[in-house]
Design an enzyme around this catalytic site. Sequence first.
Site, short mmCIF file in Angstrom:
data_model
loop_
_atom_site.label_atom_id
_atom_site.label_comp_id
_atom_site.label_asym_id
_atom_site.label_seq_id
_atom_site.Cartn_x
_atom_site.Cartn_y
_atom_site.Cartn_z
N PHE A 112 0.87 -1.19 0.00
CA PHE A 112 0.00 0.00 0.00
C PHE A 112 0.90 1.24 0.00
O PHE A 112 0.81 2.11 0.87
CB PHE A 112 -0.94 0.00 1.21
N ASP A 129 1.15 -1.02 -4.93
CA ASP A 129 -0.07 -0.23 -4.77
C ASP A 129 -0.98 -0.54 -5.95
O ASP A 129 -0.51 -0.84 -7.05
CB ASP A 129 0.23 1.27 -4.72
N ASP A 135 0.65 -0.71 5.25
CA ASP A 135 -0.05 0.52 5.65
C ASP A 135 -1.32 0.69 4.81
O ASP A 135 -1.41 1.59 3.97
CB ASP A 135 0.91 1.72 5.46
N CYS A 140 -5.03 2.85 10.12
CA CYS A 140 -5.47 4.24 10.26
C CYS A 140 -6.96 4.31 10.56
O CYS A 140 -7.58 5.35 10.41
CB CYS A 140 -5.14 5.04 9.00
N1 SAH Z 1 1.91 4.26 3.04
C1 SAH Z 1 1.42 5.45 2.37
C2 SAH Z 1 -0.06 5.67 2.57
C3 SAH Z 1 -0.92 4.53 2.12
S1 SAH Z 1 -2.54 4.98 1.74
C4 SAH Z 1 2.25 6.65 2.80
O1 SAH Z 1 3.07 6.56 3.71
O2 SAH Z 1 2.08 7.72 2.24
C5 SAH Z 1 -3.26 3.54 1.13
C6 SAH Z 1 -2.86 3.16 -0.28
O3 SAH Z 1 -3.36 1.84 -0.50
C7 SAH Z 1 -3.47 4.00 -1.39
O4 SAH Z 1 -2.42 4.52 -2.19
C8 SAH Z 1 -4.32 3.03 -2.24
O5 SAH Z 1 -4.21 3.23 -3.64
C9 SAH Z 1 -3.73 1.70 -1.86
N2 SAH Z 1 -4.63 0.53 -1.94
C10 SAH Z 1 -5.93 0.44 -1.60
N3 SAH Z 1 -6.36 -0.85 -1.71
C11 SAH Z 1 -5.30 -1.58 -2.13
C12 SAH Z 1 -5.10 -2.97 -2.39
N4 SAH Z 1 -6.09 -3.85 -2.25
N5 SAH Z 1 -3.87 -3.37 -2.78
C13 SAH Z 1 -2.85 -2.48 -2.91
N6 SAH Z 1 -2.99 -1.17 -2.66
C14 SAH Z 1 -4.19 -0.71 -2.28
#
Ligand code: SAH
Length: 379
Positions: free
Chosen positions: A215, A236, A286, A326
């Site tokens: 993520f 992601d 995350d 979160c």
């Molecule tokens: N770690 C990041 C924030 C993550 S926010 C930081 O430090 O800035 C969550 C992210 O998860 C988003 O970018 C979203 O596109 C992604 N996401 C949502 N569902 C997902 C999935 N099933 N697999 C992979 N990524 C996903």
Amino acid sequence: MWRSALARGADEAGEAGAEVQLVDERGEALGRALWDPASPIAARVWTLGRAPIDDASLTWRIERALAVRAWTFDERTSAYRLVHGEGDRMPGFVVDRYGPVAVLRVDGEAAAHHAARIARLLRAPLEALGVHTLVERAAGRPEAAAERGEKARGRTVHFGDPPPDTVTVREHGVPFVVDLLRGQKTGAFLDQRESRRRVGELTRQLRAERVLNLFSYAGGFSLHAALAGAKTTSVDIATQAHATAQASFTAAGVDPRKHEFATADAFAFLEDAKRKKRTWELVISDPPSFAPNEKSVPRALSAYRKLHRACAEVLAPGGVLCASSCSSHVDASSFATTLDDASLGRADLRMTELHGPPSDHPTLPAWTEGRYLKFAVLA
Ligand code: SAH
């Protein structure tokens, strides 16, 4: 104050944004609030007793908020939260700084009614900090509008020149590119700044060669790990996220072509990695919130369990797992249960750290939602 906690008079309180006096059963003044008839939080309390919500009291609130940031951050960090809504006793208002640009986000009709006034009062203190533009991003998902090519919508410039679409800021000396137009929240997830730095340190301490960032969004964890010498894998589901991450790698002098960026569902990626017997010495998870409301908590906890087990399965011997959540509906103790031996399917990992939100995301004792962020380290 919740509508359900209010008795008499609540029906006559007026329009959204009206200043109202709250009194207890004996008529004693409790405080003054901004009225929000459409919200379950019908009265947003700003002052105690009978103190008016005037420009002087709002300015004092702003000064109190900025004072904490002034001694918290030095020139190595130019992106942080200046005003954290309820946590700074400014309910409904969030202000994030990205170098010379500040982004205001307003929640609720009462706050919207006072946005221009708050923006006016923010101007002098922000300019003194070197912030020359204040732009407001509408609540909801302005990034969705941007994806449809509706550039202007959802953005109001309160003062200064219209901001560029992207801006390069620093976090603990590490540059990263923020997409002000399409980025999530106000542009970035500022609340994980200290966790990103910790991941850089852990990479160094472990001498980790391979780091997996699930993520990954704009790749902040990956970049800190890459600068600490690891080969990183960022996963992601959104392609746009990787473009921003790669721009940040380049800005930091790291060749993104030497790192892996996978556009995939994290769960599917982990399954595939397990099949291929791939392992990483440091794994970071995350995800977005799994629990939008109280009802969905049991389902969210099982999703965290499933995710954490899959992470543990690709952890190299002696590796470290960083797991975050979160969701405000999942408290730290419940989250910890998704990282126990039964969840992880192994009995050799211990929780060595558990962090909450950083100091630019302050909380109040009664504001439990403020303690939404959990960042656990298991070794
Ligand atoms: N770690 C990041 C924030 C993550 S926010 C930081 O430090 O800035 C969550 C992210 O998860 C988003 O970018 C979203 O596109 C992604 N996401 C949502 N569902 C997902 C999935 N099933 N697999 C992979 N990524 C996903």
